[in-house]
Scaffold this motif. Structure first.
Motif, mmCIF file in Angstrom:
data_model
loop_
_atom_site.group_PDB
_atom_site.id
_atom_site.type_symbol
_atom_site.label_atom_id
_atom_site.label_comp_id
_atom_site.label_asym_id
_atom_site.label_seq_id
_atom_site.Cartn_x
_atom_site.Cartn_y
_atom_site.Cartn_z
ATOM 1 N N GLY A 156 1.019 -1.066 0.074
ATOM 2 C CA GLY A 156 -0.099 0.141 -0.032
ATOM 3 C C GLY A 156 0.896 1.421 0.011
ATOM 4 N N ASP A 157 0.478 2.287 0.992
ATOM 5 C CA ASP A 157 1.149 3.446 1.136
ATOM 6 C C ASP A 157 2.347 3.342 2.371
ATOM 7 O OD1 ASP A 157 0.405 4.749 -1.100
ATOM 8 O OD2 ASP A 157 -1.526 5.132 -0.349
ATOM 9 N N ASP A 158 2.652 2.124 2.844
ATOM 10 C CA ASP A 158 3.426 1.977 4.032
ATOM 11 C C ASP A 158 5.094 2.014 3.626
ATOM 12 O OD1 ASP A 158 4.669 1.771 6.591
ATOM 13 O OD2 ASP A 158 4.149 -0.535 6.452
ATOM 14 N N ILE A 159 5.139 3.492 3.481
ATOM 15 C CA ILE A 159 6.840 3.921 2.825
ATOM 16 C C ILE A 159 7.674 3.610 3.886
ATOM 17 C CG2 ILE A 159 8.013 5.502 2.162
ATOM 18 C CD1 ILE A 159 5.405 5.053 0.105
ATOM 19 N N LEU A 160 7.352 4.027 5.057
ATOM 20 C CA LEU A 160 8.416 3.707 6.472
ATOM 21 C C LEU A 160 8.505 2.188 6.774
ATOM 22 C CD1 LEU A 160 7.882 6.724 8.703
ATOM 23 C CD2 LEU A 160 9.393 6.517 6.537
ATOM 24 N N GLY A 161 7.429 1.369 6.660
ATOM 25 C CA GLY A 161 7.600 -0.139 6.722
ATOM 26 C C GLY A 161 8.616 -0.656 5.670
ATOM 27 N N ALA A 162 8.471 -0.248 4.468
ATOM 28 C CA ALA A 162 9.287 -0.686 3.540
ATOM 29 C C ALA A 162 10.723 -0.414 3.745
ATOM 30 C CB ALA A 162 9.235 -0.343 2.157
ATOM 31 N N VAL A 163 11.270 0.761 4.229
ATOM 32 C CA VAL A 163 12.425 1.309 4.526
ATOM 33 C C VAL A 163 12.946 0.390 5.843
ATOM 34 C CG1 VAL A 163 13.973 2.939 5.482
ATOM 35 C CG2 VAL A 163 12.098 3.552 3.547
ATOM 36 N N ARG A 164 12.100 0.165 6.886
ATOM 37 C CA ARG A 164 12.350 -0.538 7.839
ATOM 38 C C ARG A 164 12.656 -1.800 7.517
ATOM 39 N NH1 ARG A 164 8.246 1.921 10.503
ATOM 40 N NH2 ARG A 164 8.955 3.415 12.060
ATOM 41 N N ALA A 165 12.048 -2.564 6.457
ATOM 42 C CA ALA A 165 12.487 -3.924 6.198
ATOM 43 C C ALA A 165 13.455 -3.946 5.208
ATOM 44 C CB ALA A 165 11.197 -4.465 4.990
ATOM 45 N N GLY A 166 13.985 -3.013 4.739
ATOM 46 C CA GLY A 166 15.479 -2.781 3.812
ATOM 47 C C GLY A 166 14.904 -2.971 2.485
ATOM 48 N N ARG A 167 13.629 -2.842 2.078
ATOM 49 C CA ARG A 167 13.245 -2.869 0.680
ATOM 50 C C ARG A 167 13.611 -1.346 -0.170
ATOM 51 N NH1 ARG A 167 8.824 -5.589 3.443
ATOM 52 N NH2 ARG A 167 7.647 -3.836 3.077
ATOM 53 N N THR A 168 14.971 -1.404 -0.273
ATOM 54 C CA THR A 168 14.937 0.010 -1.046
ATOM 55 C C THR A 168 15.928 -0.207 -2.143
ATOM 56 O OG1 THR A 168 16.872 0.680 0.169
ATOM 57 C CG2 THR A 168 14.755 1.321 1.092
ATOM 58 N N ALA A 169 15.894 1.045 -3.102
ATOM 59 C CA ALA A 169 16.963 1.079 -3.945
ATOM 60 C C ALA A 169 16.908 2.367 -4.322
ATOM 61 C CB ALA A 169 16.690 0.151 -5.390
ATOM 62 N N VAL A 170 18.205 2.793 -5.009
ATOM 63 C CA VAL A 170 18.281 4.181 -5.356
ATOM 64 C C VAL A 170 18.849 4.649 -6.813
ATOM 65 C CG1 VAL A 170 19.170 6.489 -4.463
ATOM 66 C CG2 VAL A 170 18.887 4.634 -2.828
ATOM 67 N N SER A 171 18.299 5.446 -7.377
ATOM 68 C CA SER A 171 18.961 5.737 -8.943
ATOM 69 C C SER A 171 19.060 7.035 -9.068
ATOM 70 C CB SER A 171 17.657 5.186 -9.655
ATOM 71 O OG SER A 171 16.477 5.878 -9.770
ATOM 72 N N ALA A 172 19.626 7.484 -9.943
ATOM 73 C CA ALA A 172 19.937 9.028 -10.335
ATOM 74 C C ALA A 172 18.685 9.622 -10.591
ATOM 75 C CB ALA A 172 20.869 9.099 -11.530
ATOM 76 N N GLY A 173 17.609 8.987 -11.221
ATOM 77 C CA GLY A 173 16.302 9.702 -11.418
ATOM 78 C C GLY A 173 15.301 8.800 -11.662
ATOM 79 N N VAL A 174 13.909 9.262 -11.538
ATOM 80 C CA VAL A 174 12.781 8.390 -11.946
ATOM 81 C C VAL A 174 13.150 7.503 -13.262
ATOM 82 C CG1 VAL A 174 10.411 8.302 -12.273
ATOM 83 C CG2 VAL A 174 11.497 9.915 -10.584
ATOM 84 N N ASP A 175 13.525 8.042 -14.300
ATOM 85 C CA ASP A 175 13.582 7.329 -15.644
ATOM 86 C C ASP A 175 14.960 6.841 -15.905
ATOM 87 O OD1 ASP A 175 10.939 7.943 -16.049
ATOM 88 O OD2 ASP A 175 11.547 10.137 -16.659
ATOM 89 N N GLY A 176 15.652 6.867 -14.874
ATOM 90 C CA GLY A 176 17.094 6.657 -15.406
ATOM 91 C C GLY A 176 17.406 4.977 -14.995
ATOM 92 N N GLY A 195 14.916 -11.900 -5.179
ATOM 93 C CA GLY A 195 15.097 -13.091 -4.961
ATOM 94 C C GLY A 195 16.758 -13.322 -4.627
ATOM 95 N N ASP A 196 17.520 -14.295 -5.452
ATOM 96 C CA ASP A 196 18.827 -14.463 -5.418
ATOM 97 C C ASP A 196 19.256 -13.849 -6.505
ATOM 98 O OD1 ASP A 196 17.994 -15.836 -7.566
ATOM 99 O OD2 ASP A 196 19.052 -17.774 -7.128
ATOM 100 N N GLY A 197 18.836 -12.549 -7.143
ATOM 101 C CA GLY A 197 19.341 -11.852 -8.143
ATOM 102 C C GLY A 197 19.041 -10.535 -8.000
ATOM 103 N N VAL A 198 19.398 -9.824 -9.181
ATOM 104 C CA VAL A 198 19.019 -8.724 -9.449
ATOM 105 C C VAL A 198 18.402 -8.181 -10.746
ATOM 106 C CG1 VAL A 198 20.519 -7.686 -7.607
ATOM 107 C CG2 VAL A 198 21.299 -7.650 -10.145
ATOM 108 N N VAL A 199 17.473 -7.393 -10.722
ATOM 109 C CA VAL A 199 17.180 -6.802 -12.125
ATOM 110 C C VAL A 199 17.350 -5.677 -12.462
ATOM 111 C CG1 VAL A 199 14.782 -6.480 -13.495
ATOM 112 C CG2 VAL A 199 14.859 -8.411 -11.936
ATOM 113 N N ALA A 200 18.244 -5.479 -13.776
ATOM 114 C CA ALA A 200 18.601 -4.084 -14.035
ATOM 115 C C ALA A 200 17.884 -3.627 -15.218
ATOM 116 C CB ALA A 200 20.156 -4.164 -14.443
ATOM 117 N N LEU A 201 17.517 -2.373 -15.102
ATOM 118 C CA LEU A 201 16.438 -1.696 -16.323
ATOM 119 C C LEU A 201 17.513 -0.567 -16.569
ATOM 120 C CD1 LEU A 201 14.732 -2.706 -13.598
ATOM 121 C CD2 LEU A 201 13.006 -1.844 -15.422
ATOM 122 N N GLY A 202 17.155 -0.262 -18.080
ATOM 123 C CA GLY A 202 17.958 0.838 -18.583
ATOM 124 C C GLY A 202 19.390 0.675 -18.442
#
Length: 412
Positions: A334-354, A361-368
């Motif tokens: 839903g909109d539980d932003i802080l719950g996601a951060v507490r659980a470590g479910r984050t990623a950071v990119s230079a911008g929304v479209d970058g 799971g045991d891998g990573v998905v790379a886009l762009g």
């Protein structure tokens, strides 16, 4: 009719004063049955290197803070200068708070005046405060993750946002609605509004966010000369005058979450002991000034159990980054932003479209990511030959970099 003067004092602050205590308190009395409003005016000589901050405390406790952004503020029951909480001007002892942010060798000569204010003075202050913009239509705006084709995971969705921004409630240029409109135009799903040493903006966030179609996360940037930290959540004030080592515990005890801000950043770097903080602003907008600077990654290496987030630290256009530069992605229920951060479910990119890098799971998905290099601390470097690819990955931090070693995306 001349408004009564409640306090008038002049003082030259010296480096010895700052060395003794950075935050000073100057008391004044509101007599009788109180006042309809009070106006505080603090000016100081514009000597090179002199910076004084301004705040206020009343009989009920902390009222607000405007730092170095304003020289005149007003407080009344019906309205207060952004950064200060509206309240009755009750009789009793009040205090002007003076922050000795920078005091040159020659000193900082200050003049401070407090007056009881007429309604016309309050209205004058209100008129010069920026007006809230009318919101654009908030209907049918798709979430950023869906626009980019990111799959849901166990019913959770990837949301795009920014964990560091400012409004006129501290040293920003936009009202809350103006900031929300800008964030929406940048494609963000959420934005943490983190004004310095105040929560006066919190009351506006639910209604403004609803009108503009964006989740506005309550925040406060607890700001001291030894470091800045964002406290997220509607948890009441975490007083910047309290010991910094207690800030995280105060936030957690009230259901909030604390992040260390820009741990490597000029004169506002984090100068306190670090023992695996739960969350940190690993990616700050200042990184864009020197994209090949490896120090943020090196700092993250020393605290690799830390959940990374990013923040633009937006104040005004042309200063810092725009909202979403960088973008923090959270996998939220839903909109539980802080719950996601507490659980470590984050990623950071230079911008929304970058370029984007997400755990799967045991891998990573790379886009762009075509032509970029996937790597991590002590890991091999793998050139990606497709724009969207899933690869097996190691446990621990990883990131996408280009041939110059500038980082485009990271994931814990």
């Amino acid at each position: 009719m001349t408004s009564p003067t409640l306090l008038r004092v002049g003082r030259t602050w010296l480096p010895e004063d700052r060395a003794e205590s950075q935050i000073r308190s100057i008391a004044f009395d509101v007599p009788g049955s109180g006042a309809g409003a009070i106006e505080v005016e603090m000016t100081y000589a514009a000597e090179p290197g002199a910076v004084l901050d301004l705040g206020l405390e009343g009989p009920r406790g902390y009222v607000g803070w405007s730092g170095g952004a304003r020289s005149r503020v007003v407080v009344s029951e019906g309205w207060a200068t952004p950064g200060y909480v509206p309240q009755p001007v009750e009789p009793g002892m009040w205090s002007v708070l003076i922050g000795l942010h920078r005091v040159p060798a020659s000193g900082a000569a200050m003049e401070l005046t407090v007056r009881a204010a007429e309604p016309s003075v309050v209205e004058e202050h209100r008129r010069i405060s920026p007006e809230e913009p009318a919101p654009a239509s908030a209907s049918a705006r798709p979430r950023a993750g869906r626009e980019r084709g990111l799959p849901s995971v166990d019913g959770m969705q990837w949301l795009a946002g920014d964990f560091h921004s400012h409004t006129v409630h501290s040293d920003g240029s936009l009202p809350v609605g103006g900031l929300a409109a800008l964030a929406v135009s940048r494609g963000l799903d959420f934005l943490a509004v983190t004004d310095h040493n105040t929560i006066s903006h919190h009351a506006q966030l639910p209604s403004v966010g609803g009108r503009h179609g964006i989740t506005l996360v309550p925040g406060q940037e607890v700001t001291r000369d030894v470091g800045h930290a964002n406290v997220f959540g509607d948890v009441g004030l975490v007083d910047f005058r309290s010991p910094p080592e207690t800030w995280a515990a105060q936030a957690e005890s009230r259901g909030g979450l604390m992040s260390i801000n820009h741990p490597l950043a000029g004169d506002c770097a984090w100068l306190l002991p670090v023992d695996r903080p739960q969350v940190a602003e690993v990616w700050h907008s200042s990184w864009a000034q020197v994209p090949t600077w490896g120090a943020p990654l090196a700092w993250w290496l020393q605290t690799s159990a830390t959940t990374p987030i990013g923040g633009s630290d937006f104040h005004t256009e042309g200063s810092d980054g725009l909202p979403g530069s960088p973008t923090t992605w959270v996998l939220a229920e839903g909109d539980d932003i802080l719950g996601a951060v507490r659980a470590g479910r984050t990623a950071v990119s230079a911008g929304v479209d970058g370029p984007l890098l997400l755990r799967d799971g045991d891998g990573v998905v790379a886009l762009g990511a075509e032509g970029l290099i996937l790597t991590g601390f002590g890991q091999r470097r793998c050139v990606l030959r497709e724009d969207r690819v899933r690869v097996r990955a190691w446990d621990g931090p990883c990131w996408l970099e280009d041939g110059t070693r500038a980082v485009h995306a990271l994931s814990p």
